[in-house]
Write a protein that holds these residues in place. Sequence first.
Motif, PDB file in Angstrom:
ATOM      1  N   ALA A 169       0.431  -0.923  -0.265  1.00 40.86           N
ATOM      2  CA  ALA A 169      -0.182   0.320   0.110  1.00 40.86           C
ATOM      3  C   ALA A 169       1.137   1.149   0.015  1.00 40.86           C
ATOM      4  CB  ALA A 169      -0.898   0.119   1.296  1.00 40.86           C
ATOM      5  N   PHE A 219      -1.530  -3.990  -5.235  1.00 40.44           N
ATOM      6  CA  PHE A 219      -2.068  -2.683  -4.181  1.00 40.44           C
ATOM      7  C   PHE A 219      -3.543  -2.059  -4.468  1.00 40.44           C
ATOM      8  CE2 PHE A 219      -2.845   2.332  -5.693  1.00 40.44           C
ATOM      9  CZ  PHE A 219      -2.467   2.423  -4.585  1.00 40.44           C
ATOM     10  N   ALA A 220      -3.865  -2.657  -6.333  1.00 41.03           N
ATOM     11  CA  ALA A 220      -5.675  -2.217  -5.594  1.00 41.03           C
ATOM     12  C   ALA A 220      -5.708  -3.060  -4.928  1.00 41.03           C
ATOM     13  CB  ALA A 220      -5.799  -3.009  -7.671  1.00 41.03           C
ATOM     14  N   CYS A 222      -5.309  -3.959  -1.775  1.00 44.56           N
ATOM     15  CA  CYS A 222      -5.140  -3.139  -0.361  1.00 44.56           C
ATOM     16  C   CYS A 222      -5.957  -1.817  -0.279  1.00 44.56           C
ATOM     17  CB  CYS A 222      -3.642  -3.047  -0.880  1.00 44.56           C
ATOM     18  SG  CYS A 222      -2.934  -2.819   1.051  1.00 44.56           S
ATOM     19  N   VAL A 223      -5.969  -1.552  -1.607  1.00 48.90           N
ATOM     20  CA  VAL A 223      -6.855  -0.116  -1.082  1.00 48.90           C
ATOM     21  C   VAL A 223      -7.932  -0.739  -1.196  1.00 48.90           C
ATOM     22  CG1 VAL A 223      -7.901   1.387  -2.454  1.00 48.90           C
ATOM     23  CG2 VAL A 223      -5.292   1.197  -2.414  1.00 48.90           C
ATOM     24  N   TRP A 224      -8.733  -1.796  -1.997  1.00 49.47           N
ATOM     25  CA  TRP A 224     -10.403  -1.953  -1.739  1.00 49.47           C
ATOM     26  C   TRP A 224     -10.503  -2.860  -0.715  1.00 49.47           C
ATOM     27  CZ3 TRP A 224     -14.770  -1.294  -2.667  1.00 49.47           C
ATOM     28  CH2 TRP A 224     -16.171  -2.585  -2.433  1.00 49.47           C
ATOM     29  N   ILE A 227     -10.790   0.402   2.092  1.00 55.95           N
ATOM     30  CA  ILE A 227     -12.074   1.470   2.086  1.00 55.95           C
ATOM     31  C   ILE A 227     -13.406   0.576   1.974  1.00 55.95           C
ATOM     32  CG2 ILE A 227     -10.707   3.012   0.682  1.00 55.95           C
ATOM     33  CD1 ILE A 227     -12.347   2.503  -1.634  1.00 55.95           C
TER      34      ILE A 227
END
Length: 375
Positions: A169, A219-220, A222-224, A227
């Motif tokens: 992240a 990364f994608a 991890c963001v999801w 949030i």
Amino acid sequence: MSSSSPDASCDAFRFSEARALIGDLQRPNQAIYWVDFLGSILVGHVFLHGIFLLPWFYGFTPQVWAGMAVCYVLTLILYMRALMFIHELVHLPEKGFTAFRVAWNALCGIFFFVPSFLYYPHVDHHRRKHYGTEHDGEYLPLSNRGPWLIAVFIGQALVLPLLAIFRFAVISPMCWVVPRLRPIVHRHLSTMVVDPFYERPDASPKVMRIVLLQEALCFAWCVWFLIRGGILRDQWLDPFWLIAYAVGVGILVLNEVRTLGAHRWTNDGGEMSFSEQLLDSVNYPKHAWASELWGPIGTRYHALHHLFPRLPYHNLGKAHRRLTEGLPAESIYHQTSAESLVSEIAALWARAREAKERKAVSANASESTNVVAST
């Protein structure tokens, strides 16, 4: 990739004899890989959501707590099995398993922040001149450093899930923005290792393209993951985080305990002969059902795996039986088998305590000598 081969200290005839006994077991069966992996990961997902959804629908009753505990244990076992296929990916032929590699990363590797590129340097663990040295990221002299190192090795499970999120992240986008950070991150923060001081060799352009792709996917996700609570349930403190952390820690502890029993960890940095490497590795042929729970995908036959790294996991049990029956009684291969994981870890702990006591005696003797010399 180099695989283990006999040296001057290993009877070449006996090695050839062992290879002849299992020569027909070298080909991996794709159907077994697909069914085993998909069954493990998909059913594991079901039990993971069982931990989360049972109290959602039925509240926190004693029966629900019991059901959540059962789901938790089954989740650990199934996820551990699915994750251990990362080890097979390194040893499988490059051709013919592309779809399986993609599926493993898509359904498991990215999901757990352990994309397959993290494990590429595993081949160094099988290079005869690297095993047990500073070039082997999967080795520590645990028998020679005192029990504290064993305790720290297991205790790191509490922080590794958080470090994994931080790696993808925060550090990944930093490398995209500041490219000069990439060499440092690649050498020190891009490998699944036992030795924290291991430095990963530089990668080819092809490997780096894979690294960047898998990093972006992690990364994608991890963001999801961070949030999703706010979007789906308007809860910025997502209760699923606690479940994910508990599962992550549980899997790491289980894997670290398994790793403690994979070797005898007797080397202290020097190059080992092939025979010494084999005797430093352990097989667990007994208690098959229990051993398969903590040592799935053939990892309970670790000495055999070091003898024949390309032998597919589903043939290791059969290969071990053939070698046990076919090799002469004086073969060192028979010395690789241990009674149980518990007994082997207890022996490791005892060796570590003895090493600590020897160092204490040596330090006291040195101090006494200095006192006498000063007087």
